[in-house]
Write an enzyme that holds these catalytic residues in place. Structure first.
Site, PDB file in Angstrom:
ATOM      1  N   GLU A   1      -5.000  58.826 -13.049  1.00 22.06           N
ATOM      2  CA  GLU A   1      -5.345  57.404 -13.057  1.00 22.06           C
ATOM      3  C   GLU A   1      -6.798  57.234 -13.501  1.00 22.06           C
ATOM      4  OE1 GLU A   1      -2.599  55.042 -10.230  1.00 22.06           O
ATOM      5  OE2 GLU A   1      -4.275  55.770  -9.037  1.00 22.06           O
TER       6      GLU A   1
ATOM      7  N   GLY B   1      -6.292  48.153 -12.520  1.00 17.55           N
ATOM      8  CA  GLY B   1      -6.470  46.734 -12.235  1.00 17.55           C
ATOM      9  C   GLY B   1      -7.230  45.961 -13.297  1.00 17.55           C
TER      10      GLY B   1
ATOM     11  N   HIS C   1      -6.516  58.805  -3.790  1.00 16.47           N
ATOM     12  CA  HIS C   1      -6.623  57.679  -4.728  1.00 16.47           C
ATOM     13  C   HIS C   1      -8.104  57.425  -5.028  1.00 16.47           C
ATOM     14  CE1 HIS C   1      -6.361  53.733  -6.542  1.00 16.47           C
ATOM     15  NE2 HIS C   1      -5.087  53.986  -6.750  1.00 16.47           N
TER      16      HIS C   1
ATOM     17  N   ASN D   1       2.377  51.256  -5.639  1.00 18.08           N
ATOM     18  CA  ASN D   1       1.306  51.382  -4.650  1.00 18.08           C
ATOM     19  C   ASN D   1       0.824  49.977  -4.331  1.00 18.08           C
ATOM     20  OD1 ASN D   1      -0.997  51.853  -3.169  1.00 18.08           O
ATOM     21  ND2 ASN D   1      -2.158  52.789  -4.837  1.00 18.08           N
TER      22      ASN D   1
ATOM     23  N   SER E   1      -2.950  50.007 -14.798  1.00 14.94           N
ATOM     24  CA  SER E   1      -2.477  48.857 -15.597  1.00 14.94           C
ATOM     25  C   SER E   1      -1.148  49.105 -16.291  1.00 14.94           C
ATOM     26  CB  SER E   1      -3.547  48.411 -16.609  1.00 14.94           C
ATOM     27  OG  SER E   1      -4.690  47.939 -15.926  1.00 14.94           O
TER      28      SER E   1
ATOM     29  N   GLU F   1      -9.724  54.802  -5.255  1.00 16.60           N
ATOM     30  CA  GLU F   1     -10.339  53.795  -4.385  1.00 16.60           C
ATOM     31  C   GLU F   1     -10.802  54.432  -3.077  1.00 16.60           C
ATOM     32  OE1 GLU F   1      -7.097  51.021  -4.670  1.00 16.60           O
ATOM     33  OE2 GLU F   1      -7.671  50.604  -6.747  1.00 16.60           O
TER      34      GLU F   1
ATOM     35  N   LYS G   1      -1.331  49.091  -2.155  1.00 15.73           N
ATOM     36  CA  LYS G   1      -2.735  49.014  -1.732  1.00 15.73           C
ATOM     37  C   LYS G   1      -2.843  48.133  -0.464  1.00 15.73           C
ATOM     38  CE  LYS G   1      -3.991  50.016  -6.446  1.00 15.73           C
ATOM     39  NZ  LYS G   1      -5.004  49.966  -7.499  1.00 15.73           N
TER      40      LYS G   1
HETATM   41  P1  13P Z   1      -2.835  48.887 -11.267  1.00 20.64           P
HETATM   42  O1  13P Z   1      -1.433  49.192 -11.755  1.00 20.64           O
HETATM   43  O2  13P Z   1      -2.947  47.602 -10.527  1.00 20.64           O
HETATM   44  O3  13P Z   1      -3.833  49.040 -12.379  1.00 20.64           O
HETATM   45  O4  13P Z   1      -3.176  50.018 -10.182  1.00 20.64           O
HETATM   46  C1  13P Z   1      -2.956  51.338 -10.497  1.00 20.64           C
HETATM   47  C2  13P Z   1      -3.166  52.159  -9.284  1.00 20.64           C
HETATM   48  O5  13P Z   1      -4.283  52.319  -8.824  1.00 20.64           O
HETATM   49  C3  13P Z   1      -1.994  52.736  -8.641  1.00 20.64           C
HETATM   50  O6  13P Z   1      -2.348  53.656  -7.667  1.00 20.64           O
END
Ligand code: 13P
Length: 248
Positions: A161, A167, A91, A8, A206, A93, A10
């Site tokens: 997640e 992150g 997601h 992903n 992560s 976010e 982002k």
């Molecule tokens: P990270 O792997 O950067 O922690 O992000 C995970 C994520 O949100 C994937 O959708």
């Protein structure tokens, strides 16, 4: 079940990154026992599809309506038209930044299915919710409300997640991942029967080359949704390798 490793990107990725996307596609081709896809910003999807020959490219969100007066939004049919084969919806976010509700996410998943896309629906608790002992209740509630009745493994995956692991470089204890994935699986099979048993449950937050082997060895962890470590072929490849090894 083949392990499913999805990147992903982002809000990352410019024209100059098309060579990196092609490098990821060719690295993933070395691991035939692993299924893989890369979810990109909408602006890159069409060109990435042309650049990668057969590697699966997806979107990161779609609108719940097929078309109309929704300035700045992208429909599932538009993603499919650009060559995407899947999309993420829900997601954390977007749940946080765009105030998306479980009902919105369910509608988006159905819109994506109607456009012929596969879908990854994300669920996950915040740190505060986990510290309050509410992680299971929150995640199972999101799962119950976000998944449409037509859910089945041939078009849908779930990504667990934990928000606090995204992150941050922090991951849950393996026991906590195991508990959550077992409970998600239980809800899926209770609600959807054999179709629910075939829905893949990905872990995200992560995941990297160091921890992927451990995470992917946990029962009911059917793959990974990977943010930061999916941005370059060199960081992503060890995750493919771990997934291939876990399938041996
Ligand atoms: P990270 O792997 O950067 O922690 O992000 C995970 C994520 O949100 C994937 O959708």
């Amino acid at each position: 079940m083949r392990k499913y490793i999805v990147g992903n990107w982002k809000m990352n990725g410019m024209s100059a990154d098309l060579t990196e996307i092609a490098a990821i596609a060719s690295v993933s081709a070395k691991y035939a026992s692993v299924e893989s896809a890369l979810c990109l910003p909408a602006t890159l999807i069409g060109r990435a599809v042309s650049a990668v020959e057969g590697y699966i490219i997806g979107g990161q969100d779609c609108h719940m309506n097929a078309s109309g007066a929704h300035t700045g939004c992208v429909s599932a049919a538009m993603l499919a038209d650009a060559g995407a084969r899947l999309t993420i919806v829900g997601h954390s976010e977007r749940r946080a930044d765009e105030h998306e509700s479980d009902a919105d996410i369910r509608a988006k998943a159905l819109a994506a299915k109607a456009a012929g896309l596969e879908v990854i629906i994300c669920v996950g608790e915040t740190l505060e919710q986990r510290d309050d002992g509410k992680a299971l209740e929150i995640v199972l509630g999101q799962l119950a409300q976000s998944l449409p009745d037509a859910a089945s493994g041939d078009w849908l995956s779930v990504a667990y997640e934990p928000v606090w692991a995204i992150g941050t470089g922090r991951i849950p204890e393996d026991k906590d991942v195991a508990d959550m994935h077992r409970e998600i699986r239980a809800q899926l099979t209770t609600r959807f029967g054999p179709a629910g048993a075939a829905i893949r449950i990905l872990y995200g937050g992560s995941m990297n080359g160091e921890n992927a082997a451990m995470l992917l060895s946990i029962p009911d962890v059917d793959g990974g949704l990977v943010g930061g470590a999916s941005l370059t072929a060199s960081k992503f490849e060890p995750i493919f390798a771990a997934a291939a090894k876990s399938a041996e």
